[in-house]
Enzyme design. Structure first.
Site, PDB file in Angstrom:
ATOM      1  N   TYR A 182       0.839  -1.212   0.000  1.00  0.00           N
ATOM      2  CA  TYR A 182       0.000   0.000   0.000  1.00  0.00           C
ATOM      3  C   TYR A 182       0.874   1.263   0.000  1.00  0.00           C
ATOM      4  O   TYR A 182       0.678   2.183  -0.801  1.00  0.00           O
ATOM      5  CB  TYR A 182      -0.913  -0.046   1.226  1.00  0.00           C
ATOM      6  CG  TYR A 182      -1.853   1.123   1.352  1.00  0.00           C
ATOM      7  CD1 TYR A 182      -2.925   1.259   0.476  1.00  0.00           C
ATOM      8  CD2 TYR A 182      -1.674   2.089   2.336  1.00  0.00           C
ATOM      9  CE1 TYR A 182      -3.798   2.330   0.593  1.00  0.00           C
ATOM     10  CE2 TYR A 182      -2.537   3.157   2.455  1.00  0.00           C
ATOM     11  CZ  TYR A 182      -3.600   3.277   1.580  1.00  0.00           C
ATOM     12  OH  TYR A 182      -4.457   4.345   1.698  1.00  0.00           O
ATOM     13  N   LYS A 186       1.251   4.413  -2.749  1.00  0.00           N
ATOM     14  CA  LYS A 186       0.918   5.802  -2.416  1.00  0.00           C
ATOM     15  C   LYS A 186       2.129   6.722  -2.573  1.00  0.00           C
ATOM     16  O   LYS A 186       1.988   7.896  -2.916  1.00  0.00           O
ATOM     17  CB  LYS A 186       0.327   5.875  -0.995  1.00  0.00           C
ATOM     18  CG  LYS A 186      -1.009   5.127  -0.876  1.00  0.00           C
ATOM     19  CD  LYS A 186      -2.049   5.673  -1.848  1.00  0.00           C
ATOM     20  CE  LYS A 186      -3.402   5.016  -1.719  1.00  0.00           C
ATOM     21  NZ  LYS A 186      -4.418   5.563  -2.606  1.00  0.00           N
TER      22      LYS A 186
HETATM   23  N1  LIG Z   1      -9.966   5.998   4.777  1.00  0.00           N
HETATM   24  C1  LIG Z   1      -8.731   6.357   5.080  1.00  0.00           C
HETATM   25  O1  LIG Z   1      -8.375   6.480   6.264  1.00  0.00           O
HETATM   26  C2  LIG Z   1      -7.715   6.655   3.989  1.00  0.00           C
HETATM   27  C3  LIG Z   1      -6.459   7.116   4.378  1.00  0.00           C
HETATM   28  C4  LIG Z   1      -5.519   7.389   3.399  1.00  0.00           C
HETATM   29  C5  LIG Z   1      -5.823   7.227   2.054  1.00  0.00           C
HETATM   30  N2  LIG Z   1      -7.062   6.777   1.703  1.00  0.00           N
HETATM   31  C6  LIG Z   1      -7.322   6.596   0.272  1.00  0.00           C
HETATM   32  O2  LIG Z   1      -8.573   7.142  -0.089  1.00  0.00           O
HETATM   33  C7  LIG Z   1      -9.200   6.342  -1.103  1.00  0.00           C
HETATM   34  C8  LIG Z   1     -10.591   5.897  -0.648  1.00  0.00           C
HETATM   35  O3  LIG Z   1     -10.514   5.283   0.629  1.00  0.00           O
HETATM   36  P1  LIG Z   1     -11.818   4.717   1.366  1.00  0.00           P
HETATM   37  O4  LIG Z   1     -11.510   4.691   2.817  1.00  0.00           O
HETATM   38  O5  LIG Z   1     -13.036   5.422   0.887  1.00  0.00           O
HETATM   39  O6  LIG Z   1     -11.791   3.194   0.817  1.00  0.00           O
HETATM   40  P2  LIG Z   1     -12.944   2.179   0.416  1.00  0.00           P
HETATM   41  O7  LIG Z   1     -12.340   0.828   0.371  1.00  0.00           O
HETATM   42  O8  LIG Z   1     -14.146   2.370   1.274  1.00  0.00           O
HETATM   43  O9  LIG Z   1     -13.341   2.661  -1.062  1.00  0.00           O
HETATM   44  C9  LIG Z   1     -12.595   2.281  -2.178  1.00  0.00           C
HETATM   45  C10 LIG Z   1     -13.507   2.295  -3.389  1.00  0.00           C
HETATM   46  O10 LIG Z   1     -12.719   1.922  -4.532  1.00  0.00           O
HETATM   47  C11 LIG Z   1     -13.462   0.966  -5.280  1.00  0.00           C
HETATM   48  N3  LIG Z   1     -12.542   0.153  -6.070  1.00  0.00           N
HETATM   49  C12 LIG Z   1     -11.693  -0.803  -5.646  1.00  0.00           C
HETATM   50  N4  LIG Z   1     -11.040  -1.340  -6.689  1.00  0.00           N
HETATM   51  C13 LIG Z   1     -11.473  -0.689  -7.803  1.00  0.00           C
HETATM   52  C14 LIG Z   1     -11.174  -0.783  -9.190  1.00  0.00           C
HETATM   53  N5  LIG Z   1     -10.294  -1.686  -9.665  1.00  0.00           N
HETATM   54  N6  LIG Z   1     -11.791   0.073 -10.044  1.00  0.00           N
HETATM   55  C15 LIG Z   1     -12.685   0.974  -9.589  1.00  0.00           C
HETATM   56  N7  LIG Z   1     -13.047   1.088  -8.297  1.00  0.00           N
HETATM   57  C16 LIG Z   1     -12.430   0.266  -7.413  1.00  0.00           C
HETATM   58  C17 LIG Z   1     -14.244   0.169  -4.243  1.00  0.00           C
HETATM   59  O11 LIG Z   1     -15.355  -0.516  -4.808  1.00  0.00           O
HETATM   60  C18 LIG Z   1     -14.650   1.284  -3.278  1.00  0.00           C
HETATM   61  O12 LIG Z   1     -15.854   1.909  -3.674  1.00  0.00           O
HETATM   62  C19 LIG Z   1      -8.239   5.180  -1.372  1.00  0.00           C
HETATM   63  O13 LIG Z   1      -7.411   5.502  -2.473  1.00  0.00           O
HETATM   64  C20 LIG Z   1      -7.417   5.113  -0.107  1.00  0.00           C
HETATM   65  O14 LIG Z   1      -6.153   4.542  -0.302  1.00  0.00           O
HETATM   66  C21 LIG Z   1      -8.015   6.491   2.633  1.00  0.00           C
END
Ligand SMILES: NC(=O)c1ccc[n+]([C@@H]2O[C@H](COP(=O)([O-])OP(=O)(O)OC[C@H]3O[C@@H](n4cnc5c(N)ncnc54)[C@H](O)[C@@H]3O)[C@@H](O)[C@H]2O)c1
Length: 277
Positions: A182, A186
């Site tokens: 991961y 990033k």
């Molecule tokens: N939640 C956190 O604390 C956090 C922290 C740092 C970074 N992020 C980043 O923010 C983004 C969203 O995080 P989140 O917490 O909402 O995650 P989440 O897992 O709830 O949402 C991810 C979404 O991406 C979709 N997805 C997965 N693979 C896919 C593909 N091949 N094509 C299209 N869609 C796809 C999933 O269906 C889902 O709707 C991610 O990139 C994550 O790395 C989140």
């Protein structure tokens, strides 16, 4: 909203839940028309197989029927904006190109791309790292963002206007124990962001990254509770951020008021990246 996105068209990836969904709704509130995309759509018969490949969080969301791709579109239409939902797997280059082309023919332009789709559902030390998960993380988080940037670039270049916002993570800036795959993706997002910022400037395309800390989405709720508490303790505020904290920053970076900002990695992290004691 202190700035308006009226007349703009935004496409958000991975917007069936979590941050992507919050971003779509926030950009719509700021006035933009929104294309909601995700690999999962409500009632898609391929959801079971897809979510099995995606991992545990997606499996739970599919089983509990909490996939909100099309319904988010309806919420946006209820705000008086135009909106459409598309099934789009960011790892499938042909599908990404086809969807972008379809959006151009239906909406005429794409002004804002939010590369949000990501996988954040596993941790493993190097010796236990599953190669399938390593490859999946690279494909979705990094190559997926690259595919979307590449597909939208020609339209933004012709428009001489565009905003690309990529989702990084503090795991990418600081590393993460058990997060080699991961964190690598990033960190890669930051290199992609800064390089494309340089290439996009002459076409008035800005490319920026948001660096979230820990944000209260479904994916965060499914992390191990003791790990979750340790992460919360590391923030200066002693609480996780909310999806709207990320969405507001994205709306600002999408606005004309942010037109001189490019190549930045903006932490929205509640001070998790600061030295606290
Ligand atoms: N939640 C956190 O604390 C956090 C922290 C740092 C970074 N992020 C980043 O923010 C983004 C969203 O995080 P989140 O917490 O909402 O995650 P989440 O897992 O709830 O949402 C991810 C979404 O991406 C979709 N997805 C997965 N693979 C896919 C593909 N091949 N094509 C299209 N869609 C796809 C999933 O269906 C889902 O709707 C991610 O990139 C994550 O790395 C989140």
């Amino acid at each position: 909203m202190p700035f308006s996105l009226e007349g703009k068209v935004a496409l958000v990836t991975g917007a069936s839940r979590g941050l992507g969904r919050a971003d779509a709704l926030c950009l719509a509130r700021a006035g933009a028309d929104i294309i909601v995309t995700d690999i999962l759509l409500e009632d898609d018969e391929q959801n079971d197989a897809t979510s099995e490949k995606l991992g545990p969080v997606s499996q739970i969301m599919v089983q509990s029927k909490t996939v909100y791709t099309k319904s988010t579109t309806q919420q946006i239409k209820d705000m008086g904006r135009k909106s459409a939902a598309f099934k789009m797997d960011v790892t499938n280059k042909e599908e990404v190109e086809r969807v972008m082309g379809e959006v151009i023919s239906q909406f005429g332009r794409i002004d804002i791309l939010v590369n949000n789709a990501g996988t954040l559902d596993h941790t493993a030390r190097l010796e236990d790292q599953n190669d399938d998960y390593w490859n999946r993380d690279l494909n979705v988080n990094l190559t997926g963002a690259y595919n979307c940037c590449k597909a939208v670039w020609k339209y933004m270049k012709e428009q001489k206007d565009g905003r690309i916002i990529n989702m990084a993570s503090v795991a990418g800036t600081h590393g993460g124990y058990g997060q080699a795959s991961y964190a690598t993706t990033k960190a890669g997002i930051l290199g992609l962001t800064k390089s494309l910022a340089l290439e996009g400037a002459k076409y008035q395309i800005t490319v920026n990254a948001i660096v979230p800390g820990i944000i209260n989405t479904e994916a965060f709720q499914f992390t191990n509770p003791s790990m979750r508490n340790r992460m919360i303790e590391r923030t200066a505020f002693k609480r996780p951020g909310e999806p709207e904290d990320i969405a507001n920053a994205i709306a600002f970076l999408s606005s004309k008021e942010a037109s001189y900002i490019t190549g930045v990695a903006l932490p929205v992290a509640g001070g998790i990246d600061l030295f606290t004691f």
